[in-house]
Design an enzyme around this catalytic site. Structure first.
Site, PDB file in Angstrom:
ATOM      1  N   ASP A 104      -1.085   6.642   6.646  1.00 39.37           N
ATOM      2  CA  ASP A 104      -2.211   5.879   6.102  1.00 39.37           C
ATOM      3  C   ASP A 104      -2.574   4.833   7.147  1.00 39.37           C
ATOM      4  O   ASP A 104      -1.932   3.793   7.250  1.00 39.37           O
ATOM      5  CB  ASP A 104      -1.792   5.219   4.786  1.00 39.37           C
ATOM      6  CG  ASP A 104      -2.857   4.245   4.265  1.00 39.37           C
ATOM      7  OD1 ASP A 104      -3.926   4.137   4.891  1.00 39.37           O
ATOM      8  OD2 ASP A 104      -2.602   3.599   3.223  1.00 39.37           O
ATOM      9  N   LYS A 159     -12.512  -1.193   7.451  1.00 32.56           N
ATOM     10  CA  LYS A 159     -11.907  -2.191   8.338  1.00 32.56           C
ATOM     11  C   LYS A 159     -12.417  -1.976   9.773  1.00 32.56           C
ATOM     12  O   LYS A 159     -13.208  -2.751  10.278  1.00 32.56           O
ATOM     13  CB  LYS A 159     -10.374  -2.115   8.294  1.00 32.56           C
ATOM     14  CG  LYS A 159      -9.785  -2.589   6.963  1.00 32.56           C
ATOM     15  CD  LYS A 159      -9.203  -1.458   6.227  1.00 32.56           C
ATOM     16  CE  LYS A 159      -8.370  -1.774   5.015  1.00 32.56           C
ATOM     17  NZ  LYS A 159      -8.722  -2.806   4.073  1.00 32.56           N
ATOM     18  N   TRP A 187       0.819  -1.212   0.000  1.00 31.97           N
ATOM     19  CA  TRP A 187       0.000   0.000   0.000  1.00 31.97           C
ATOM     20  C   TRP A 187       0.854   1.264   0.000  1.00 31.97           C
ATOM     21  O   TRP A 187       0.553   2.236  -0.705  1.00 31.97           O
ATOM     22  CB  TRP A 187      -1.006   0.010   1.154  1.00 31.97           C
ATOM     23  CG  TRP A 187      -2.113  -0.959   0.885  1.00 31.97           C
ATOM     24  CD1 TRP A 187      -2.375  -2.112   1.554  1.00 31.97           C
ATOM     25  CD2 TRP A 187      -3.074  -0.898  -0.186  1.00 31.97           C
ATOM     26  NE1 TRP A 187      -3.441  -2.764   0.973  1.00 31.97           N
ATOM     27  CE2 TRP A 187      -3.888  -2.048  -0.088  1.00 31.97           C
ATOM     28  CE3 TRP A 187      -3.315   0.007  -1.231  1.00 31.97           C
ATOM     29  CZ2 TRP A 187      -4.934  -2.312  -0.980  1.00 31.97           C
ATOM     30  CZ3 TRP A 187      -4.368  -0.256  -2.118  1.00 31.97           C
ATOM     31  CH2 TRP A 187      -5.147  -1.399  -1.986  1.00 31.97           C
TER      32      TRP A 187
HETATM   33  N1  PMP Z   1      -4.198   1.756   2.365  1.00 35.83           N
HETATM   34  C1  PMP Z   1      -4.312   0.611   3.058  1.00 35.83           C
HETATM   35  C2  PMP Z   1      -3.396   0.383   4.222  1.00 35.83           C
HETATM   36  C3  PMP Z   1      -5.273  -0.330   2.702  1.00 35.83           C
HETATM   37  O1  PMP Z   1      -5.396  -1.462   3.396  1.00 35.83           O
HETATM   38  C4  PMP Z   1      -6.127  -0.064   1.604  1.00 35.83           C
HETATM   39  C5  PMP Z   1      -7.228  -1.007   1.186  1.00 35.83           C
HETATM   40  N2  PMP Z   1      -7.243  -2.235   1.675  1.00 35.83           N
HETATM   41  C6  PMP Z   1      -5.944   1.129   0.897  1.00 35.83           C
HETATM   42  C7  PMP Z   1      -4.981   2.016   1.313  1.00 35.83           C
HETATM   43  C8  PMP Z   1      -6.803   1.458  -0.283  1.00 35.83           C
HETATM   44  O2  PMP Z   1      -8.039   1.758   0.171  1.00 35.83           O
HETATM   45  P1  PMP Z   1      -9.324   1.952  -0.764  1.00 35.83           P
HETATM   46  O3  PMP Z   1      -9.631   0.620  -1.344  1.00 35.83           O
HETATM   47  O4  PMP Z   1     -10.326   2.459   0.204  1.00 35.83           O
HETATM   48  O5  PMP Z   1      -8.952   2.959  -1.799  1.00 35.83           O
END
Ligand code: PMP
Length: 362
Positions: free
Chosen positions: A173, A197, A102
């Site tokens: 994040d 989550k 991520w």
């Molecule tokens: N950052 C993290 C740490 C994630 O776990 C996720 C999605 N699992 C995201 C960003 C992306 O999030 P989204 O699907 O809401 O764009």
């Protein structure tokens, strides 16, 4: 019906009492005769709900007064784009700490907007991944901010220490760790998290931003991503995801009733310890993350004999243990054990893993 435990990384399971309450008041919320999702976001009923949700979140995280809380659209990925467009405007440089998939994606997006210095502090020692302490990160002194991901959902890598970035604002994040344990918000310039989550259903994204970081966005930023605009309009610049906001408000009340983040941290530690301890002493399963960085929320593990993966997943599903397949980029298994996962779910998983190991031991 037999108890089902859903280990999905997100959208993830929500607390049962929250779901039951939402169901009970689905058609007639707060004596309005309407579902909450049918009400105007600018009407007094919804405005009151929104204000309470924000106050509850402020209480739970102990958010100082000089921070705005924004309820946004666009998910974590939306923030990969919004953060640089709002903050990368003084020197145009930012440090990005890459510890997994991520934070790597965040870099790809940020590179569209400025000069991104990538740091990769993950090392592998005896087959286990570990993050070097932040004192060893080669941070720039003139960056507009430092971005990191304290919990990498796919990789199961968590950074427990609070990096010291001096005067440079720290951006986190927290999509998969927010509300799992207490944090000192005052040490951060900005925190963001997709809701799906620990907060509620997907569709809502929370941004907590220090006020002095507002008002410096690129002129080209889409208005819906401009933090100052969102703050000026109490997150109602356009129609917000009202139903997700409502469910988040129920989750916040549930969390408060359970004793807030200190209680939640103890619950979460207990769950994670049980699972990691079992994996550790087993010669059938293994972890590829060093003890110091094992995620409390996302527990990846591997069967030593990977040819049994399909059988493991099929039998787990039959036993009511869902969504245990690891992300395709890392393989193996992953148990996401967010706030809403009860200890009984973790115990059921361990029991199943024991049984499966006994059946397939050669
Ligand atoms: N950052 C993290 C740490 C994630 O776990 C996720 C999605 N699992 C995201 C960003 C992306 O999030 P989204 O699907 O809401 O764009």
């Amino acid at each position: 019906m037999k108890e089902i435990y859903n280990f999905c990384a997100g959208p993830a399971m929500l607390p049962k009492p929250v779901m039951a309450l939402a169901q009970a008041e689905f058609l007639n919320w707060n004596h309005t005769g309407c579902s909450v999702m049918e009400l105007s976001h600018r009407g007094p009923e919804f405005m009151a709900l929104a204000a309470k949700a924000e106050q509850d979140l402020r209480d739970i995280l102990d958010i100082p007064d000089n921070y705005k809380v924004l309820f946004c659209h666009g998910g974590g990925r939306g923030q990969f784009s919004a953060v640089p467009q709002n903050l990368l405007t003084k020197t145009g440089k930012a440090d990005y700490i890459v510890t997994g998939s991520w934070s790597k994606s965040a870099v790809s997006e940020a590179k569209k907007y400025g000069d991104i210095h990538v740091l990769e502090p993950v090392v592998e020692i005896q087959g286990e991944k570990q993050v070097l302490p932040s004192s060893q990160w080669d941070l720039s002194t003139d960056a507009d901010y430092v971005h990191y991901c304290p919990n990498e959902t796919v990789d199961g890598i968590e950074i427990f220490e609070l990096p010291d970035t001096g005067e440079v604002p720290l951006v986190a994040d927290m999509s998969s760790t927010i509300l799992s344990r207490p944090i000192d918000v005052s040490k951060f310039g900005l925190i963001y998290a997709g809701a799906q989550k620990n907060i509620g259903p997907s569709g809502l994204t929370i941004v907590i931003v220090r006020e002095d970081l507002l008002g410096r966005a690129m002129p080209t930023v889409p208005e819906i991503f401009n933090y100052q605009t969102l703050a000026n309009n109490d997150s109602m610049f356009n129609t917000p995801p009202t139903y997700a906001w409502y469910l988040a408000s129920l989750v916040f009340s549930w969390l408060k009733e359970l004793g807030g983040l200190t209680a939640m941290e103890a619950r979460n530690r207990n769950k994670a310890n049980r699972l990691y301890d079992y994996i550790e002493q087993s010669d059938f399963y293994t972890s590829k993350i060093a003890t110091a960085n094992r995620s409390t929320m996302n527990v990846p593990f591997y069967l030593r004999d990977e040819s049994l993966n399909t059988a493991f997943l099929q039998q787990a599903k039959a036993a009511g243990l869902l969504a245990l397949k690891g992300h395709r980029s890392v393989g193996g298994m992953r148990a996401s054990i967010y706030n809403a996962m009860p200890i009984e779910g973790v115990d059921a998983l361990i029991e199943f893993m024991q049984l499966f190991a006994e059946q397939h031991h050669r």
